[in-house]
Write an enzyme that holds these catalytic residues in place. Sequence first.
Site, short mmCIF file in Angstrom:
data_model
loop_
_atom_site.label_atom_id
_atom_site.label_comp_id
_atom_site.label_asym_id
_atom_site.label_seq_id
_atom_site.Cartn_x
_atom_site.Cartn_y
_atom_site.Cartn_z
N SER A 188 17.66 4.53 23.86
CA SER A 188 16.69 3.80 24.67
C SER A 188 16.91 4.06 26.16
CB SER A 188 16.76 2.31 24.32
OG SER A 188 15.59 1.64 24.76
N ASP A 201 12.05 2.97 19.12
CA ASP A 201 13.31 2.79 19.84
C ASP A 201 14.53 2.92 18.92
OD1 ASP A 201 15.54 1.49 21.29
OD2 ASP A 201 13.99 0.94 22.72
#
Length: 307
Positions: free
Chosen positions: A63, A177
């Site tokens: 991320s 993510d």
Amino acid sequence: MNKYLQSFLRLFRKEPIEEPVKEPSKNVALVLGGGGARGFAHIGAIEALEAHGYKITSIAGTSMGALVGGLYACGKLEKAKEIITNLNRKKILSLIDISPGLNHIATADHLTELLTTLTGDITIEQLPIPFRCVASDLVSGKEYVFDKGPLAQAIRCSISIPGFFSPVHLDDHVFVDGSVHNSLPLNRIQRSEGDILVAVNASAPEDPTLTVPKKNIQEDTDFWKKLLHKIPLIKSKLSDNVLMMALRLCEIVVETNTEASLKIAPPDICIDVPINRYDILAFEKGKEIIEYGREKMEEELHQVAPV
């Protein structure tokens, strides 16, 4: 006197042989975790490592950790820092592209364009520093590790917050993510002999000793709540409780994954950014968060090797 004869005489006299002092390694395998805006602390941590003479020889990230790590690996972190420290709400909104769909609130098209502008067409294989980043594949339900292919594309997949950013469709994969599976990819870093494993955990458990005014965090959350309430598609259905529950669930998932990662591959050095220090959406506080990361790494390095 010949050094070999000296060693022999010391043995004969039962004198201890002095072993040469081995210098501690300055090579760092760096792992950067997810945590939204808290991940800006990665920049300060990297700056502190370099200031103390450490050399980053490999990077793995998830991320925001993938974004910062990837930009560092291709030599564009300083330019990214300039952008981050000048963010305001108008710029943030233009980058994330609020455009509600059935599976997202924002498309992040402009953010993707910015990433491509910064990284060009460089691939992960071409980077001077070995780099890996993690995404989650909704099709297979498994973690996916990017170690080749276009850098900008890999980063975009890793930062695709489920339900917020639109997923990335690539071949037979649908990526979101990487924090869903592995928020601190200590087990994915490519290491070399003698390096030290350093991690920056941007989603650490709450620190009960922190005295950060709650209103500072609440202001960030309130801004996003007001914004989402203005979107016609979800205005009538989204309550404050629903939003807070969604954010809290994300935090719990990331915290749990991070704790598991730390047990699987404990780092030699780890700095923590507690979730109650900065809100996950506090993107306007880039300069402050970067400085926080620098200070935390400085503190840790002074404990490891006091001046």
